[in-house]
Design a protein around this motif. Structure first.
Motif, PDB file in Angstrom:
ATOM      1  N   LEU A 183       0.877  -1.169   0.000  1.00  0.00           N
ATOM      2  CA  LEU A 183       0.000   0.000   0.000  1.00  0.00           C
ATOM      3  C   LEU A 183       0.912   1.216   0.000  1.00  0.00           C
ATOM      4  O   LEU A 183       1.705   1.393   0.926  1.00  0.00           O
ATOM      5  N   GLU A 184       0.817   2.040  -1.020  1.00  0.00           N
ATOM      6  CA  GLU A 184       1.751   3.157  -1.136  1.00  0.00           C
ATOM      7  C   GLU A 184       1.301   4.380  -0.347  1.00  0.00           C
ATOM      8  O   GLU A 184       2.081   5.007   0.335  1.00  0.00           O
ATOM      9  N   LEU A 185       0.056   4.746  -0.452  1.00  0.00           N
ATOM     10  CA  LEU A 185      -0.488   5.919   0.236  1.00  0.00           C
ATOM     11  C   LEU A 185      -1.786   5.473   0.908  1.00  0.00           C
ATOM     12  O   LEU A 185      -2.850   5.508   0.309  1.00  0.00           O
ATOM     13  N   ALA A 186      -1.660   5.062   2.153  1.00  0.00           N
ATOM     14  CA  ALA A 186      -2.819   4.463   2.818  1.00  0.00           C
ATOM     15  C   ALA A 186      -3.972   5.453   2.939  1.00  0.00           C
ATOM     16  O   ALA A 186      -3.768   6.645   3.248  1.00  0.00           O
ATOM     17  N   ALA A 187      -5.167   4.949   2.716  1.00  0.00           N
ATOM     18  CA  ALA A 187      -6.395   5.739   2.833  1.00  0.00           C
ATOM     19  C   ALA A 187      -7.367   5.004   3.743  1.00  0.00           C
ATOM     20  O   ALA A 187      -7.313   3.769   3.842  1.00  0.00           O
TER      21      ALA A 187
END
Lengths: 117, 113
Positions: free
Chosen positions: B78-82
């Motif tokens: 996951l690169e940019l967790a949301a």
């Protein structure tokens, strides 16, 4: 795309009652059919599977399921449930895998079964 | 046999952080899969792999990446967790050509706040 419907989202039964959980799929071709069970806090485990042959398949812990091709159904049954059957049950379908194509499962939304003493 | 193993079991991430969910299997299975499980939604396929060096998108791949450098390992990144990625993640494996049953790992519960 194929889809899987589980009509009962929550089922509450008393011990020794009979169980039937519905599962219908939408795909006109040849499919593999599965029921998985997830006990509280645990990962999914295979309950039973149907690939071909006798449409009535027996799985672990007294569960069975019947494949009715004309109804696109694969309902799960157990004659007498136990408290330990409390779990979430998932029906899943996959198309017959093509060579090298993997085996992608499509899951239903699950049925939460609670068995009361 | 350990089967399919996943680490970590639990993780809390802040929005925008990145992390890798690890998955390994010791059954020499060619096929591996990543699913996410959300309440009332069943399991959705994120990515899958039919062998080392080969990966493909599943039903819900956005926000995730995978790699498969060995038969045994299939990490999910996951690169940019949301917050929408808050879920339970399951890895699974299976073996061709005739065995179609998938074996699942114990899952990773991820919360993004």
């Amino acid at each position: 795309a194929q889809s899987v419907s589980q009509h009962n989202h929550h089922v509450i039964l008393s011990e020794a009652a009979s169980l039937e959980l519905g599962c219908n799929y939408s795909y006109g071709g040849t499919v593999n059919l599965f029921w998985y069970v997830q006990y509280p806090g645990q990962h999914l485990q295979l309950l039973l599977k149907y690939f071909s042959g006798d449409p009535l398949v027996k799985g672990i812990k007294g569960f069975e399921a019947e494949f009715i091709k004309s109804k696109f159904s694969f309902n799960l049954r157990k004659p007498s449930v136990q408290w330990s059957d409390t779990a979430e049950y998932f029906c899943a379908v996959s198309l017959i895998p093509r060579a090298g194509g993997g085996n992608k499962l499509t899951f239903g939304t699950g049925t939460q079964l609670k068995v009361e003493l | 046999n350990a089967g399919v193993t996943q680490t970590p079991k639990f993780r809390i991430l802040k929005i925008g952080q990145s992390m890798t969910l690890q998955c390994a299997q010791d059954m020499n299975h060619n096929y591996m899969y990543w699913y996410r499980q959300d309440p009332g939604m069943g399991l959705k396929l994120i990515y899958y792999s039919v062998g080392a060096g080969i990966t493909d998108k599943g039903e819900v791949p956005n926000g995730y990446n995978v790699s498969r450098s060995t038969t045994e390992d299939f990490p999910l990144r996951l690169e940019l967790a949301a917050p929408s990625q808050t879920s339970v993640y399951f890895c699974a494996s299976s073996s061709p050509p005739e065995v179609r049953e998938q074996y699942f790992g114990p899952g990773t519960r991820l919360t993004v706040t």
